[in-house]
Write a protein that holds these residues in place. Structure first.
Motif, mmCIF file in Angstrom:
data_model
loop_
_atom_site.group_PDB
_atom_site.id
_atom_site.type_symbol
_atom_site.label_atom_id
_atom_site.label_comp_id
_atom_site.label_asym_id
_atom_site.label_seq_id
_atom_site.Cartn_x
_atom_site.Cartn_y
_atom_site.Cartn_z
ATOM 1 N N ILE A 6 35.150 43.564 35.052
ATOM 2 C CA ILE A 6 36.131 42.770 34.338
ATOM 3 C C ILE A 6 36.658 41.720 35.307
ATOM 4 O O ILE A 6 37.226 42.055 36.341
ATOM 5 N N ILE A 7 36.453 40.458 34.984
ATOM 6 C CA ILE A 7 36.904 39.369 35.845
ATOM 7 C C ILE A 7 38.346 39.059 35.483
ATOM 8 O O ILE A 7 38.665 38.781 34.337
ATOM 9 N N THR A 8 39.225 39.136 36.474
ATOM 10 C CA THR A 8 40.631 38.916 36.195
ATOM 11 C C THR A 8 41.091 37.510 36.523
ATOM 12 O O THR A 8 41.955 36.981 35.872
ATOM 13 N N ALA A 12 39.544 28.509 43.017
ATOM 14 C CA ALA A 12 38.724 27.781 43.975
ATOM 15 C C ALA A 12 38.311 28.663 45.156
ATOM 16 O O ALA A 12 37.285 28.434 45.771
ATOM 17 N N LEU A 13 39.092 29.687 45.458
ATOM 18 C CA LEU A 13 38.779 30.560 46.592
ATOM 19 C C LEU A 13 37.738 31.614 46.248
ATOM 20 O O LEU A 13 37.139 32.197 47.141
ATOM 21 N N GLY A 14 37.534 31.889 44.982
ATOM 22 C CA GLY A 14 36.569 32.905 44.570
ATOM 23 C C GLY A 14 37.069 33.696 43.387
ATOM 24 O O GLY A 14 38.070 33.364 42.776
ATOM 25 N N GLU A 15 36.345 34.756 43.062
ATOM 26 C CA GLU A 15 36.684 35.594 41.918
ATOM 27 C C GLU A 15 37.289 36.905 42.365
ATOM 28 O O GLU A 15 36.941 37.434 43.418
ATOM 29 N N ILE A 16 38.177 37.426 41.546
ATOM 30 C CA ILE A 16 38.688 38.774 41.725
ATOM 31 C C ILE A 16 38.067 39.600 40.614
ATOM 32 O O ILE A 16 38.258 39.312 39.432
ATOM 33 N N VAL A 17 37.297 40.602 40.984
ATOM 34 C CA VAL A 17 36.600 41.421 40.009
ATOM 35 C C VAL A 17 37.072 42.856 40.156
ATOM 36 O O VAL A 17 37.082 43.410 41.256
ATOM 37 N N ILE A 18 37.473 43.449 39.047
ATOM 38 C CA ILE A 18 37.954 44.825 39.040
ATOM 39 C C ILE A 18 36.994 45.663 38.204
ATOM 40 O O ILE A 18 36.693 45.313 37.060
ATOM 41 N N ALA A 19 36.528 46.761 38.763
ATOM 42 C CA ALA A 19 35.602 47.642 38.068
ATOM 43 C C ALA A 19 36.324 48.375 36.939
ATOM 44 O O ALA A 19 37.515 48.686 37.058
ATOM 45 N N PRO A 20 35.621 48.660 35.850
ATOM 46 C CA PRO A 20 36.240 49.394 34.734
ATOM 47 C C PRO A 20 36.783 50.760 35.138
ATOM 48 O O PRO A 20 37.756 51.234 34.556
ATOM 49 N N GLN A 21 36.207 51.389 36.170
ATOM 50 C CA GLN A 21 36.695 52.686 36.615
ATOM 51 C C GLN A 21 38.132 52.595 37.137
ATOM 52 O O GLN A 21 38.916 53.538 36.995
ATOM 53 N N ILE A 102 45.441 42.243 34.144
ATOM 54 C CA ILE A 102 44.480 42.227 33.032
ATOM 55 C C ILE A 102 45.242 42.536 31.752
ATOM 56 O O ILE A 102 46.005 43.498 31.686
ATOM 57 N N VAL A 103 45.029 41.724 30.742
ATOM 58 C CA VAL A 103 45.664 41.939 29.449
ATOM 59 C C VAL A 103 44.751 42.821 28.608
ATOM 60 O O VAL A 103 43.592 42.471 28.357
ATOM 61 N N ILE A 104 45.270 43.965 28.197
ATOM 62 C CA ILE A 104 44.532 44.869 27.316
ATOM 63 C C ILE A 104 44.793 44.415 25.884
ATOM 64 O O ILE A 104 45.936 44.322 25.451
#
Length: 136
Positions: A6-8, A12-21, A102-104
């Motif tokens: 899930i991409i939050t 410009a600096l990059g992506e923050i990616v959080i795993a579903p777990q 993250i918005v659920i």
């Protein structure tokens, strides 16, 4: 649960990616602490035999741009099912937003059963892996 991340935030600096777990763990802890919730329930057989217990009973999926959470629970006898379910929905959405930004979009509560009053509630530490709650 899907294996997609899930991409939050994308900047410009990059992506923050959080795993579903991670989201499943946040949801499981938030749901287990709500008054009236006896325990979480495993939906799949693989959850019963899996070593990790931190997300059991919680399933996160991403459908296009929506994040959907399904929670399977047992409730304590005598509680108002709609009241506990609505409380669980709002608490889960707030906790996930606060901790991950993250918005659920949907929190679906599936009540698997009601546990009689005389059954002792499991200890909070019993719901999760022994190493999971150690903060040492």
């Amino acid at each position: 649960m899907t294996d997609t991340n899930i991409i939050t935030n994308s900047e410009a600096l990059g992506e923050i990616v959080i795993a579903p777990q991670v989201i499943e763990t946040i949801v499981a802890i938030a749901a287990a602490k709500i008054d009236g919730v006896y325990s979480l329930r495993n939906k799949r057989f693989a959850d019963l035999i899996g070593k990790k217990a931190d997300g059991r009973g919680v399933y996160v999926r991403q459908d296009e741009d929506k994040v959907i959470v399904d929670i399977y629970v047992y409730l304590t006898y005598g509680v108002s099912v709609p009241s506990v379910a609505m409380t669980m929905q709002s608490v889960v959405k707030e906790n996930v937003l606060d901790m991950s930004n993250i918005v659920i979009d949907e929190v679906n509560i599936h009540v698997a059963g009601v546990v009689p009053e005389k059954t002792p509630k499991p200890d909070f530490k019993d719901l999760f892996d022994e190493d999971f709650l150690d903060v040492d």
